[in-house]
Design a protein around this motif. Structure first.
Motif, short mmCIF file in Angstrom:
data_model
loop_
_atom_site.label_atom_id
_atom_site.label_comp_id
_atom_site.label_asym_id
_atom_site.label_seq_id
_atom_site.Cartn_x
_atom_site.Cartn_y
_atom_site.Cartn_z
N ARG A 123 14.94 15.25 7.96
CA ARG A 123 14.87 16.49 8.90
C ARG A 123 16.02 17.26 8.32
N SER A 124 16.55 17.15 7.31
CA SER A 124 17.71 18.02 6.65
C SER A 124 16.99 18.64 5.25
N PRO A 125 16.94 20.12 5.39
CA PRO A 125 16.16 20.68 4.10
C PRO A 125 17.18 20.30 2.96
N ALA A 126 18.50 20.49 3.19
CA ALA A 126 19.33 20.39 2.02
C ALA A 126 19.03 18.96 1.23
N MET A 127 18.94 17.95 1.96
CA MET A 127 18.68 16.69 1.53
C MET A 127 17.31 16.51 0.86
N CYS A 128 16.17 16.97 1.45
CA CYS A 128 15.06 16.96 0.84
C CYS A 128 15.11 17.81 -0.32
N SER A 129 15.63 18.89 -0.55
CA SER A 129 15.67 19.78 -1.52
C SER A 129 16.49 18.82 -2.79
N ALA A 130 17.58 18.33 -2.47
CA ALA A 130 18.36 17.30 -3.39
C ALA A 130 17.30 16.14 -3.92
N ARG A 162 8.95 11.87 -4.06
CA ARG A 162 8.12 12.46 -3.05
C ARG A 162 8.71 12.43 -1.64
N VAL A 163 9.11 13.44 -1.19
CA VAL A 163 9.68 13.55 0.24
C VAL A 163 8.94 14.68 1.20
N ILE A 164 9.17 14.42 2.41
CA ILE A 164 8.37 15.47 3.26
C ILE A 164 9.62 15.56 4.34
N LEU A 165 9.85 17.10 4.53
CA LEU A 165 10.63 17.45 5.39
C LEU A 165 10.22 17.26 6.93
N GLY A 166 10.74 16.48 7.64
CA GLY A 166 10.23 16.16 8.99
C GLY A 166 11.06 15.33 9.74
N ASP A 167 10.82 15.21 11.04
CA ASP A 167 11.65 14.57 11.83
C ASP A 167 11.14 13.08 12.26
N ALA A 168 12.25 12.07 12.04
CA ALA A 168 11.58 10.76 12.30
C ALA A 168 11.13 10.35 13.72
N ARG A 169 11.48 11.21 14.76
CA ARG A 169 10.99 11.09 15.88
C ARG A 169 9.47 11.87 16.27
N TYR A 176 0.79 -1.23 -0.05
CA TYR A 176 -0.06 -0.09 -0.01
C TYR A 176 1.06 1.31 0.01
N ARG A 177 1.64 1.34 0.95
CA ARG A 177 2.65 2.60 0.86
C ARG A 177 4.01 2.20 1.67
N THR A 178 5.13 2.59 1.33
CA THR A 178 6.52 2.61 1.90
C THR A 178 6.99 3.85 2.34
N VAL A 179 7.40 3.95 3.57
CA VAL A 179 7.91 5.06 4.09
C VAL A 179 9.52 4.89 4.31
N ASP A 180 10.20 6.04 3.67
CA ASP A 180 11.62 5.80 3.90
C ASP A 180 12.17 6.87 4.73
N ILE A 181 12.58 6.30 5.98
CA ILE A 181 13.03 7.01 6.93
C ILE A 181 14.45 7.48 7.02
N GLY A 182 14.62 8.90 7.17
CA GLY A 182 16.07 9.54 6.77
C GLY A 182 16.74 8.95 5.48
N CYS A 183 15.69 9.73 4.34
CA CYS A 183 15.81 9.22 2.98
C CYS A 183 17.12 9.93 2.27
N GLY A 184 17.68 10.99 3.13
CA GLY A 184 18.87 11.81 2.56
C GLY A 184 18.43 12.37 1.13
N GLU A 185 19.39 12.09 0.17
CA GLU A 185 19.10 12.77 -1.33
C GLU A 185 18.33 11.91 -2.15
N GLY A 186 17.79 10.41 -1.65
CA GLY A 186 16.55 9.94 -2.24
C GLY A 186 17.15 8.89 -2.99
N ARG A 187 18.17 8.48 -2.98
CA ARG A 187 18.82 7.05 -3.75
C ARG A 187 18.06 6.17 -3.53
N VAL A 188 17.48 5.68 -2.22
CA VAL A 188 16.88 4.26 -1.90
C VAL A 188 15.14 4.69 -2.18
N THR A 189 14.87 5.86 -1.92
CA THR A 189 13.44 6.10 -2.57
C THR A 189 13.27 6.12 -4.02
#
Ligand SMILES: C[S@@+](CC[C@H](N)C(=O)[O-])C[C@H]1O[C@@H](n2cnc3c(N)ncnc32)[C@H](O)[C@@H]1O
Length: 262
Positions: free
Chosen positions: A98-105, A114-121, A70-83
Motif C-alpha cells: 500500500r506504500s507508493p514509496a515501497m512499490c517504487s523501490a 512485479r509489484v502492484i500498489l494496493g491494499d491488502a484488505r 502457478y502464482r505466488t502473491v507477496d502481501i505487504g512486499c515492502g521494497e521487494g527483498r522477499v519477492t
C-alpha cells in the motif's frame, strides 16, 4: 495490470488497484507510517546481513513454503527483498504493498519486481488467481488484519497455501528491561490479550528503525485464519540464535503455514 506481463507499474490513479481511499478512513493508518519512513526501511532491509531476514529468518521461512506453483502473491512486499528471493527460488510472484514509496523501490531495484500498489484488505487481484500467498513480517503491520486474511482466501484457489511470518505475539506483548545481564527479566507490562498499537524502536549497527505495528494475541491470527476457511498445518517459533541468554529463550518470530480448505 496483466499478471502475466513483465514488471507491473503502480496502477494509474482512479483504477481499482489504486483506489485505496475506500479503506483509508482513520488517520495514522499503519501503512501511511510505513510509507513515511520507507527510506529508513529500505536502508535497514537492504543492509547486507543486517536484519534477521538475512541472518536466519529467510532460510527458515523458505523451507516452510510449498514448491513454486502457478502464482505466488507477496502481501505487504515492502521494497521487494522477499519477492526477489521468491523469484530466484522459482516462484512466479507478484508483490502488493500500500506504500507508493515501497512499490517504487521494488520497481527501481536493479532486479525489479512485479509489484502492484494496493491494499491488502482490498486486493487488486481476481478471485482464485493464485495458489500461494505469503505475508512475511507484514500482517502485524496491517490494520484490520482479519480483512486482509479474508482477501487472501478470496484470491487463493482451493487448497491454496498461505505462509505467514509475524513478530511472535509474546514478544510484541512484552519486553526486556534495559539491562543486558543474565537476570534481565522479560515482562508483559500490559495485558497480552489486549490488541494494542505499538511502535518499538530497534537499533542495530549504525541503523535505527521504528516498527509501526499492532500487538495482537496469537488467537487473533488463528481466529482470522480459521474464520477465513484456512486449516493451520504447521507452526514454527524462532528466536535469534546470536542473542545471549536469557534473550535467546524468548521467541521473536512466529511462522505459520495454512491451507485453504476448499
Ligand atoms: C515490515 S514491512 C515488511 C516488508 C517485506 N514483507 C519484507 O519483509 O521485507 C511491512 C510492509 O507492510 C506494508 N503494509 C502495511 N499495511 C498495508 C496494507 N493495508 N496493505 C498493503 N501493505 C501494507 C507496509 O507498507 C510495509 O511495506
Amino acid at each position: 495490470v496483466s499478471l502475466d506481463s513483465g514488471v507491473a507499474a503502480p496502477a494509474a490513479a482512479g483504477s481499482p488497484a489504486s483506489d485505496i481511499r475506500a479503506v483509508t478512513e482513520q488517520p495514522g493508518h499503519l501503512s501511511d507510517r510505513w510509507n513515511l519512513q520507507a527510506k529508513d526501511w529500505i536502508t535497514w532491509a537492504r543492509a547486507p546481513g543486517h536484519d534477521s531476514y538475512w541472518r536466519f529468518h529467510r532460510d527458515a521461512f523458505f523451507e516452510f513454503l510449498p514448491p513454486p506453483g502457478y502464482r505466488t502473491v507477496d502481501i505487504g512486499c515492502g521494497e521487494g527483498r522477499v519477492t526477489r528471493d521468491l523469484r530466484k527460488a522459482g516462484h512466479k510472484v507478484v508483490g502488493i504493498d500500500r506504500s507508493p514509496a515501497m512499490c517504487s523501490a521494488a520497481l527501481t531495484h536493479p532486479e525489479p519486481s512485479r509489484v502492484i500498489l494496493g491494499d491488502a484488505r482490498q486486493l487488486p487481484l481476481p478471485t482464485d488467481s493464485a495458489d500461494c500467498a505469503i505475508a512475511f513480517m507484514s500482517l502485524q503491520d496491517i490494520d484490520n488484519m482479519e480483512i486482509a486474511v479474508k482477501e487472501v482466501a478470496r484470491i487463493l484457489m482451493p487448497k491454496g497455501r498461505f505462509g505467514i511470518a509475524i513478530v511472535h505475539p509474546i514478544y510484541s506483548g512484552g519486553g526486556f528491561a534495559d539491562a543486558q545481564g543474565d537476570d534481565d527479566p522479560f515482562t508483559v507490562k500490559k495485558s497480552y490479550f489486549q490488541s494494542t498499537p505499538c511502535s518499538p524502536t530497534h537499533a542495530g549497527g549504525d541503523l535505527t528503525m521504528v516498527f509501526h505495528r499492532e500487538h495482537r494475541p496469537l488467537r487473533a491470527y488463528t481466529q482470522a485464519l480459521t474464520g477465513a476457511g484456512f486449516v493451520i498445518e504447521q507452526l514454527n517459533e524462532l528466536t535469534d540464535p546470536d542473542k545471549p541468554e536469557p534473550r535467546r529463550g524468548i521467541p521473536m518470530f512466529l511462522d505459520i503455514l495454512a491451507t485453504l480448505r476448499s
